[in-house]
Design a protein around this motif. Structure first.
Motif, PDB file in Angstrom:
ATOM      1  N   LEU A 289       1.130  -1.037   0.390  1.00 41.43           N
ATOM      2  CA  LEU A 289      -0.046   0.105   0.143  1.00 41.43           C
ATOM      3  C   LEU A 289       0.963   1.198   0.177  1.00 41.43           C
ATOM      4  O   LEU A 289       0.656   2.201  -0.194  1.00 41.43           O
ATOM      5  N   VAL A 290       2.431   1.224   0.703  1.00 38.99           N
ATOM      6  CA  VAL A 290       2.922   2.401   0.452  1.00 38.99           C
ATOM      7  C   VAL A 290       3.213   2.522  -0.629  1.00 38.99           C
ATOM      8  O   VAL A 290       3.355   4.077  -1.067  1.00 38.99           O
ATOM      9  N   VAL A 291       3.634   1.735  -1.241  1.00 42.43           N
ATOM     10  CA  VAL A 291       5.027   1.711  -2.510  1.00 42.43           C
ATOM     11  C   VAL A 291       3.544   1.980  -2.865  1.00 42.43           C
ATOM     12  O   VAL A 291       3.351   2.990  -4.163  1.00 42.43           O
ATOM     13  N   CYS A 292       2.825   2.021  -3.970  1.00 46.55           N
ATOM     14  CA  CYS A 292       1.105   2.367  -4.495  1.00 46.55           C
ATOM     15  C   CYS A 292       0.722   3.758  -4.247  1.00 46.55           C
ATOM     16  O   CYS A 292       0.629   4.547  -5.000  1.00 46.55           O
ATOM     17  N   LEU A 293       0.988   3.954  -2.694  1.00 47.11           N
ATOM     18  CA  LEU A 293       0.403   5.701  -1.957  1.00 47.11           C
ATOM     19  C   LEU A 293       1.615   6.234  -3.244  1.00 47.11           C
ATOM     20  O   LEU A 293       1.616   7.390  -3.475  1.00 47.11           O
TER      21      LEU A 293
ATOM     22  N   LEU B 110       5.780   5.491   6.059  1.00 51.97           N
ATOM     23  CA  LEU B 110       4.932   6.064   5.573  1.00 51.97           C
ATOM     24  C   LEU B 110       5.653   7.361   5.602  1.00 51.97           C
ATOM     25  O   LEU B 110       6.603   8.316   4.311  1.00 51.97           O
ATOM     26  N   PRO B 111       7.016   7.378   6.512  1.00 57.11           N
ATOM     27  CA  PRO B 111       7.728   9.403   6.503  1.00 57.11           C
ATOM     28  C   PRO B 111       9.109   9.151   4.951  1.00 57.11           C
ATOM     29  O   PRO B 111       9.282   9.440   4.150  1.00 57.11           O
ATOM     30  N   MET B 112       9.653   7.358   5.210  1.00 55.80           N
ATOM     31  CA  MET B 112      10.436   7.538   4.269  1.00 55.80           C
ATOM     32  C   MET B 112       9.738   7.496   2.390  1.00 55.80           C
ATOM     33  O   MET B 112      10.268   8.185   2.116  1.00 55.80           O
TER      34      MET B 112
ATOM     35  N   ARG C  83      11.257   2.462  -6.398  1.00 58.25           N
ATOM     36  CA  ARG C  83      12.366   2.757  -5.105  1.00 58.25           C
ATOM     37  C   ARG C  83      12.032   2.457  -3.865  1.00 58.25           C
ATOM     38  O   ARG C  83      12.939   2.154  -2.862  1.00 58.25           O
ATOM     39  N   VAL C  84      10.841   2.916  -3.427  1.00 58.65           N
ATOM     40  CA  VAL C  84      10.274   2.855  -2.615  1.00 58.65           C
ATOM     41  C   VAL C  84      10.154   1.239  -2.390  1.00 58.65           C
ATOM     42  O   VAL C  84      10.630   1.075  -0.740  1.00 58.65           O
ATOM     43  N   CYS C  85       9.878   0.422  -3.227  1.00 60.78           N
ATOM     44  CA  CYS C  85       9.925  -1.208  -3.072  1.00 60.78           C
ATOM     45  C   CYS C  85      11.262  -1.047  -2.103  1.00 60.78           C
ATOM     46  O   CYS C  85      10.978  -2.111  -1.295  1.00 60.78           O
ATOM     47  N   LEU C  86      12.327  -1.089  -2.759  1.00 60.02           N
ATOM     48  CA  LEU C  86      13.210  -1.366  -2.862  1.00 60.02           C
ATOM     49  C   LEU C  86      13.875  -0.927  -1.499  1.00 60.02           C
ATOM     50  O   LEU C  86      14.145  -1.708  -0.687  1.00 60.02           O
ATOM     51  N   ALA C  87      13.398   0.636  -1.193  1.00 57.83           N
ATOM     52  CA  ALA C  87      14.032   1.082   0.590  1.00 57.83           C
ATOM     53  C   ALA C  87      12.889  -0.038   1.580  1.00 57.83           C
ATOM     54  O   ALA C  87      13.925   0.194   2.751  1.00 57.83           O
ATOM     55  N   ALA C  88      11.979  -0.326   0.999  1.00 55.80           N
ATOM     56  CA  ALA C  88      11.014  -1.268   1.825  1.00 55.80           C
ATOM     57  C   ALA C  88      11.725  -2.189   2.304  1.00 55.80           C
ATOM     58  O   ALA C  88      11.666  -3.128   3.367  1.00 55.80           O
ATOM     59  N   ASN C  89      12.142  -2.690   1.673  1.00 55.15           N
ATOM     60  CA  ASN C  89      12.511  -4.438   1.322  1.00 55.15           C
ATOM     61  C   ASN C  89      14.047  -4.319   2.312  1.00 55.15           C
ATOM     62  O   ASN C  89      14.660  -5.474   2.530  1.00 55.15           O
TER      63      ASN C  89
END
Length: 506
Positions: A226-230, A270-272, A444-450
């Motif tokens: 959900l954060v990636v889609c946001l 979320l902040p990231m 890029r957000v998905c990579l950071a989350a991983n």
């Protein structure tokens, strides 16, 4: 009526007889493997359709089946078979296709292939059985085929449209999480109260991400998704590719499920995500950015406080819950509450304690794929789980990599993330299209989350949905990197041809 050759008639008859036998023995695992393998034969010419099946099956259908028919958990093996089919198809295109059609993979995907090959090869040095190794490879790398199939896909307008359609489907799947999560929160959570056996009622709130009424679900993976889609929605709005009205609708749809369950990872992701989406504005207007970041930090603190207040249990105050969270993440308290259980930090220090110069091979290359695995109802338990019972030595991805693949494997995995991050940055710096920038920021957000998942959970090594998101990210990035390669000018091509001709005459 067409005439069939004897071998064709024999093959169809054999398949029909085998299917009947498998159906008669009532073994859903064997039947799922057979169906997945047989279906794969019809997808060799339609890789895009296979990708559709894998995305829809893993992110939507599998979760619905688990909610309605919880005993059919092993039917997801058909999706694993589909993933390995894509791996075979991708390897064929990569190594056995026509020379002029072969592609050069980006470095991060080559590192990933090296990691899998090395982990599988060095597993033979360990003490695990062949079945344990095969189960570990299947569990951890069942979606690698998706990344490879997408990476070697032709760079054409048709495939670009495929990727855009898949992106639209992912957004649709994200929207589905709200009604499903509401159903889980309102209907299923009360039914799980008092079940015992260490079951936490709120853990079922995971949308379509592998919910299990008698266990839990991949709620952390749902939050990452959900954060990636946001990130995509907000970037598209910032680039004026999406209206403010639709952006507001999407923010509500995607934001509400983040706080329906007890998934504190949202307070970090979320902040990231906001830092990634508005990084350009932060660089250009530092004072405005500083004020916004301060406001965002205060908002996060308030949100965290409300979060801990809403989920207060057993009469504990928010302060006590915060301290409890610190203890089982960074202190000495066990994550699962028992004395033997490790937590997200001690699981790494315990690995350090058990490795070193006295066992250099296992320190460098691990104990073999699947060695550390422990899961409810698992068919193949890791031999290290029997050696260290109830300790949860595979609590997060980092510890799983270290136990199974050693320092070398963990380093290669970090290399995959680092090189993929660098490649995505180069692509983003050259991208001018608003919608495409939204997709790149989301990747890029998905990579950071991983990267955060290395410490947070082990779903990146044993959850089909999380592995699919990671594989799709790598595959899409690899395809974009190939599509973005500078084309040789006619003049340079002519000079290269003259040079090759001179070399051949010499």
């Amino acid at each position: 009526m067409p005439a069939y050759r004897p071998w064709e008639i024999g093959l169809v008859t054999a398949v029909a007889v085998l299917a009947g036998l498998l159906a008669s023995i009532s073994q859903p695992i064997v039947l799922a493997v057979f169906v997945g393998g047989f279906l794969s034969l019809f997808l060799l010419s339609r890789i895009d359709f296979a990708v559709w099946l894998l995305l829809a099956g893993t992110l939507v259908v599998n979760g619905a089946v688990l909610l309605m028919f919880p005993r059919m958990t092993k039917l997801s093996w058909a999706l694993s078979m589909l993933g390995f089919f894509l791996l075979a198809a991708g390897l064929f295109s990569l190594f056995l296709g026509r020379r002029r059609e072969r592609v050069r993979l980006p470095g991060f995907l080559m590192l990933f292939l090296v990691l899998v090959a090395l982990s599988a090869g060095t597993s033979l040095l360990g003490k695990g059985s062949v079945l344990e190794i095969l189960a570990g490879i299947k569990r951890s790398y069942q979606m690698l085929g998706l990344a490879l199939a997408l990476a070697v896909a032709p760079v054409t307008g048709a495939w670009r449209r495929h990727f855009q359609a898949w992106g639209g489907f992912l957004l649709f799947a994200a929207i589905l999480q709200l009604p499903v999560a509401l159903y889980e929160r309102i209907v299923l959570v009360p039914l799980r109260v008092g079940m015992g056996g260490g079951i936490v009622p709120i853990d079922i709130v995971s949308g379509t991400f592998e919910p299990n009424f008698e266990g839990g679900g991949e709620n952390g993976t749902m939050v990452i998704f959900l954060v990636v889609c946001l990130a995509y929605v907000l970037t598209a709005w910032r680039e004026r590719a999406l209206s403010s009205l639709w952006t507001s609708v999407f923010v509500v749809e995607l934001g509400v499920p983040l706080f329906l369950g007890e998934t504190k990872i949202a307070l970090v992701l979320l902040p990231m995500m906001f830092l990634q989406v508005f990084s350009r504005e932060i660089r250009r207007k530092p004072l405005v950015a500083a004020a916004a970041l301060t406001s965002g930090a205060l908002f996060t603190v308030v949100l965290a406080w409300l979060y801990f207040s809403a989920f207060a249990i057993q009469g504990k105050s928010p302060e006590q819950m915060v301290q409890n969270t610190i203890d089982y993440n960074f202190g000495s308290a066990g994550y699962y509450g028992n004395k033997a259980s490790l937590n997200r930090t001690t699981v790494l220090t315990f690995w350090l304690h058990e490795h070193g110069l006295h066992n250099p091979v296992e320190t460098l290359f691990g104990h073999g794929m699947g060695a550390s695995y422990a899961g409810a109802g698992t068919l193949v338990e890791g031999h290290l789980n029997r050696k260290y019972p109830a300790m949860a030595i595979n609590l997060n991805t980092a510890s799983t990599l270290l136990w199974d693949s050693g320092v070398v494997g963990a380093t290669l995995f970090l290399g995959v993330l680092a090189t993929a991050w660098r490649a995505s940055g180069r692509l983003l710096s050259r991208c001018a299209d608003g919608a495409e920038r939204g997709r790149l920021v989301a990747l890029r957000v998905c990579l950071a989350a991983n990267v955060f998942s290395l410490w947070y959970s082990n779903s990146l090594m044993n959850s089909p949905s999380h592995e699919l998101l990671f594989a799709f990210t790598l595959g899409y990035l690899a395809w974009l990197a190939r599509a973005d390669l500078p084309k040789p000018s006619p003049e340079n091509s002519s000079q290269r041809h003259e040079h090759q001709t001179a070399l051949s005459h010499a």
